[in-house]
Write a protein that holds these residues in place. Structure first.
Motif, PDB file in Angstrom:
ATOM      1  N   PRO A  39       1.453  -9.960 -38.487  1.00 15.61           N
ATOM      2  CA  PRO A  39       2.298 -11.046 -38.996  1.00 15.61           C
ATOM      3  C   PRO A  39       1.953 -12.358 -38.309  1.00 15.61           C
ATOM      4  O   PRO A  39       1.618 -12.378 -37.111  1.00 15.61           O
ATOM      5  N   PRO A  40       2.016 -13.464 -39.021  1.00 16.39           N
ATOM      6  CA  PRO A  40       1.680 -14.752 -38.395  1.00 16.39           C
ATOM      7  C   PRO A  40       2.756 -15.157 -37.404  1.00 16.39           C
ATOM      8  O   PRO A  40       3.941 -14.868 -37.599  1.00 16.39           O
ATOM      9  N   PRO A  41       2.374 -15.841 -36.331  1.00 13.17           N
ATOM     10  CA  PRO A  41       3.376 -16.418 -35.430  1.00 13.17           C
ATOM     11  C   PRO A  41       4.139 -17.547 -36.127  1.00 13.17           C
ATOM     12  O   PRO A  41       3.786 -17.982 -37.227  1.00 13.17           O
ATOM     13  N   VAL A  42       5.188 -18.018 -35.483  1.00 11.57           N
ATOM     14  CA  VAL A  42       5.828 -19.268 -35.891  1.00 11.57           C
ATOM     15  C   VAL A  42       5.040 -20.410 -35.250  1.00 11.57           C
ATOM     16  O   VAL A  42       4.797 -20.405 -34.043  1.00 11.57           O
ATOM     17  N   PHE A  43       4.630 -21.350 -36.072  1.00  8.51           N
ATOM     18  CA  PHE A  43       3.815 -22.467 -35.587  1.00  8.51           C
ATOM     19  C   PHE A  43       4.632 -23.745 -35.575  1.00  8.51           C
ATOM     20  O   PHE A  43       5.322 -24.059 -36.552  1.00  8.51           O
ATOM     21  N   ALA A  44       4.522 -24.504 -34.491  1.00  3.89           N
ATOM     22  CA  ALA A  44       5.230 -25.778 -34.406  1.00  3.89           C
ATOM     23  C   ALA A  44       4.616 -26.821 -35.321  1.00  3.89           C
ATOM     24  O   ALA A  44       5.297 -27.767 -35.735  1.00  3.89           O
ATOM     25  N   GLU A  53      -1.019 -26.661 -33.997  1.00 11.00           N
ATOM     26  CA  GLU A  53      -0.872 -25.411 -33.244  1.00 11.00           C
ATOM     27  C   GLU A  53      -1.549 -24.258 -33.980  1.00 11.00           C
ATOM     28  O   GLU A  53      -2.186 -23.397 -33.359  1.00 11.00           O
ATOM     29  N   TYR A  54      -1.407 -24.223 -35.295  1.00 13.43           N
ATOM     30  CA  TYR A  54      -2.114 -23.207 -36.099  1.00 13.43           C
ATOM     31  C   TYR A  54      -3.606 -23.272 -35.796  1.00 13.43           C
ATOM     32  O   TYR A  54      -4.253 -22.248 -35.510  1.00 13.43           O
ATOM     33  N   GLU A  55      -4.176 -24.468 -35.846  1.00 10.99           N
ATOM     34  CA  GLU A  55      -5.613 -24.623 -35.637  1.00 10.99           C
ATOM     35  C   GLU A  55      -6.014 -24.281 -34.199  1.00 10.99           C
ATOM     36  O   GLU A  55      -7.090 -23.720 -33.963  1.00 10.99           O
ATOM     37  N   SER A  56      -5.166 -24.595 -33.241  1.00 11.87           N
ATOM     38  CA  SER A  56      -5.513 -24.283 -31.851  1.00 11.87           C
ATOM     39  C   SER A  56      -5.522 -22.783 -31.618  1.00 11.87           C
ATOM     40  O   SER A  56      -6.357 -22.277 -30.849  1.00 11.87           O
ATOM     41  N   ARG A  57      -4.631 -22.053 -32.259  1.00 14.41           N
ATOM     42  CA  ARG A  57      -4.624 -20.596 -32.099  1.00 14.41           C
ATOM     43  C   ARG A  57      -5.839 -19.965 -32.790  1.00 14.41           C
ATOM     44  O   ARG A  57      -6.414 -19.010 -32.274  1.00 14.41           O
ATOM     45  N   VAL A  58      -6.201 -20.509 -33.946  1.00 18.63           N
ATOM     46  CA  VAL A  58      -7.413 -20.021 -34.613  1.00 18.63           C
ATOM     47  C   VAL A  58      -8.621 -20.256 -33.715  1.00 18.63           C
ATOM     48  O   VAL A  58      -9.470 -19.373 -33.532  1.00 18.63           O
ATOM     49  N   ALA A  59      -8.703 -21.442 -33.131  1.00 20.15           N
ATOM     50  CA  ALA A  59      -9.835 -21.768 -32.252  1.00 20.15           C
ATOM     51  C   ALA A  59      -9.889 -20.827 -31.054  1.00 20.15           C
ATOM     52  O   ALA A  59     -10.974 -20.389 -30.646  1.00 20.15           O
ATOM     53  N   MET A 115     -12.157 -14.461 -41.086  1.00 22.80           N
ATOM     54  CA  MET A 115     -11.498 -13.328 -40.450  1.00 22.80           C
ATOM     55  C   MET A 115     -10.126 -13.684 -39.887  1.00 22.80           C
ATOM     56  O   MET A 115      -9.595 -12.974 -39.031  1.00 22.80           O
ATOM     57  N   ILE A 116      -9.528 -14.760 -40.361  1.00 19.10           N
ATOM     58  CA  ILE A 116      -8.109 -14.995 -40.075  1.00 19.10           C
ATOM     59  C   ILE A 116      -7.347 -13.982 -40.930  1.00 19.10           C
ATOM     60  O   ILE A 116      -7.175 -14.179 -42.132  1.00 19.10           O
ATOM     61  N   TYR A 117      -6.945 -12.895 -40.335  1.00 21.28           N
ATOM     62  CA  TYR A 117      -6.382 -11.770 -41.086  1.00 21.28           C
ATOM     63  C   TYR A 117      -4.861 -11.684 -40.997  1.00 21.28           C
ATOM     64  O   TYR A 117      -4.283 -10.642 -41.274  1.00 21.28           O
ATOM     65  N   ARG A 161      -1.716 -16.597 -44.454  1.00 23.80           N
ATOM     66  CA  ARG A 161      -2.653 -17.542 -43.851  1.00 23.80           C
ATOM     67  C   ARG A 161      -2.925 -18.685 -44.812  1.00 23.80           C
ATOM     68  O   ARG A 161      -2.689 -18.569 -46.034  1.00 23.80           O
ATOM     69  N   LEU A 162      -3.410 -19.770 -44.272  1.00 23.66           N
ATOM     70  CA  LEU A 162      -3.914 -20.856 -45.100  1.00 23.66           C
ATOM     71  C   LEU A 162      -5.280 -20.451 -45.640  1.00 23.66           C
ATOM     72  O   LEU A 162      -6.147 -20.007 -44.884  1.00 23.66           O
TER      73      LEU A 162
END
Length: 358
Positions: free
Chosen positions: A184-189, A193-199, A212-214, A218-219
């Motif tokens: 499940p995706p986290p809650v993003f501020a 923040e979404y992009e920083s976690r992907v990075a 592979m953002i599974y 997801r966007l």
């Protein structure tokens, strides 16, 4: 954004021979498919094919497309004495793990992730809903993520795997959860923040690329959509179209509530609730996303429809969804129908016959 957001579906299927065992001829079937009005793709395993609908505005239009494309793809398989199987896991036991599709990306995934990539072939149904921008998509995800277990319970269609009853309704969910970038995706501020976690996940090697953002929501990297990846592949085209209509209803309802904070469901609680939904499907209960009370899954689905009734009315999909869910209540979801087919003669080949597309 228009009142009626467009949407579409991607469906993954298994390719099996006339005995019901996995076939490695998926790339051949994909290459033979003429694509004037839809698209098919190779998948990680050679025994899989993926079908993508066009962009649609209504559930009826989507149903017509999926019915047509499923029939055409099943016809290409039949020309080779193969069958297309709408099951999220292979019911029959196989002597060897399925071969990976020999593309550079899939080879790299096989080498990097080892047996995670080489075992546990699964097929899902992915719903894309158009969003105005990526930042709004992240906020929508925050609001709708608590409803993921309800969607999983409704669409569970993988009780059997490799010759065994797994005691789960969606064994696909359990297998898929092994990927380090799944869940499940986290809650993003924020989008940042979404992009920083992907990075950070890319940096760790838990993902090799952005494809592979599974996360279960997801966007999309290729379309202006929010993609829901929680569901097993549907046994019927109507069930897939119904899922898409419900997901779009959730998205549109959330868009009207973005000024309020999202429901405070911690990630570990949501993950536990997804496990329970994968195990029990429609036969069990799950925590209500808003009250936190343990609630029978059929009641949760009814409450979900009430929650998104206004959006379904606005898109013209309300009657379609209500009629489809009444059919599921009467006949069961995919997992329940698979177990009923097996119980008749205790033959998994009967399950294969039930799920084979024509």
């Amino acid at each position: 954004m228009e009142q009626i957001s467009t949407f579409g579906v991607e469906e993954e299927f298994l390719l099996v021979d006339d005995r019901g065992h996995l076939s490695d001829r998926g790339p051949e079937v994909v290459e033979a498919f003429d694509r004037p009005d839809g698209d098919v793709h190779r998948e990680l395993a050679r025994s899989q094919v993926e079908l993508a609908s066009e962009v649609c505005r209504g559930a009826g239009e989507l149903l017509d497309q999926l019915t047509h494309f499923r029939s055409r793809l099943a016809g290409e398989a039949a020309k080779r004495r193969l069958r297309l199987l709408a099951s999220a896991t292979p019911p029959l036991a196989e002597e060897h793990p399925p071969a990976l599709t020999p593309t550079p990306r899939y080879r790299r995934m096989g080498e990097h992730f080892g047996m995670i990539a080489r075992t546990g072939t699964t097929c899902g149904c992915h719903v894309h809903v158009k969003i105005p921008d990526r930042g709004t998509g992240v906020r929508i995800s925050n609001h709708v993520r608590p409803w993921l277990p309800v969607l999983l319970a409704l669409t569970a269609n993988s009780p059997f795997d490799s010759g065994h009853d797994t005691r789960y309704s969606s064994w696909r969910h359990v297998l898929w959860s092994r990927w380090p970038s799944a869940g499940p995706p986290p809650v993003f501020a924020s989008l940042d923040e979404y992009e920083s976690r992907v990075a950070a996940m890319l940096q760790s090697g838990a993902m090799l690329d952005r494809g592979m953002i599974y996360w279960d929501i997801r966007l999309s990297e290729k379309r202006p959509t929010l993609e829901f990846r929680i569901s097993d592949v549907a046994a019927t085209a109507r069930e897939a179209a119904t899922l898409a209509a419900v997901v779009r209803g959730l998205v549109l309802t959330a868009m009207s509530e973005l000024d309020a904070p999202p429901p405070p469901v911690p990630g570990e609680v949501l993950r536990a609730n997804l496990w329970r939904a994968a195990r029990d499907g429609l036969d069990g209960s799950a925590l209500h996303p808003e009250t936190g009370r343990l609630t029978p899954a059929p009641a949760l689905i009814s409450q979900l429809v009430e929650r998104i009734r206004g959006a379904l009315t606005g898109t013209g999909d309300l009657d379609f969804v209500v009629e489809s869910l009444a059919w599921v209540r009467e006949h069961g979801n995919g997992a329940q129908r698979q177990r009923r087919a097996y119980a008749a003669n205790e033959q998994l080949t009967d399950v294969v016959d039930l799920l084979s597309l024509r």
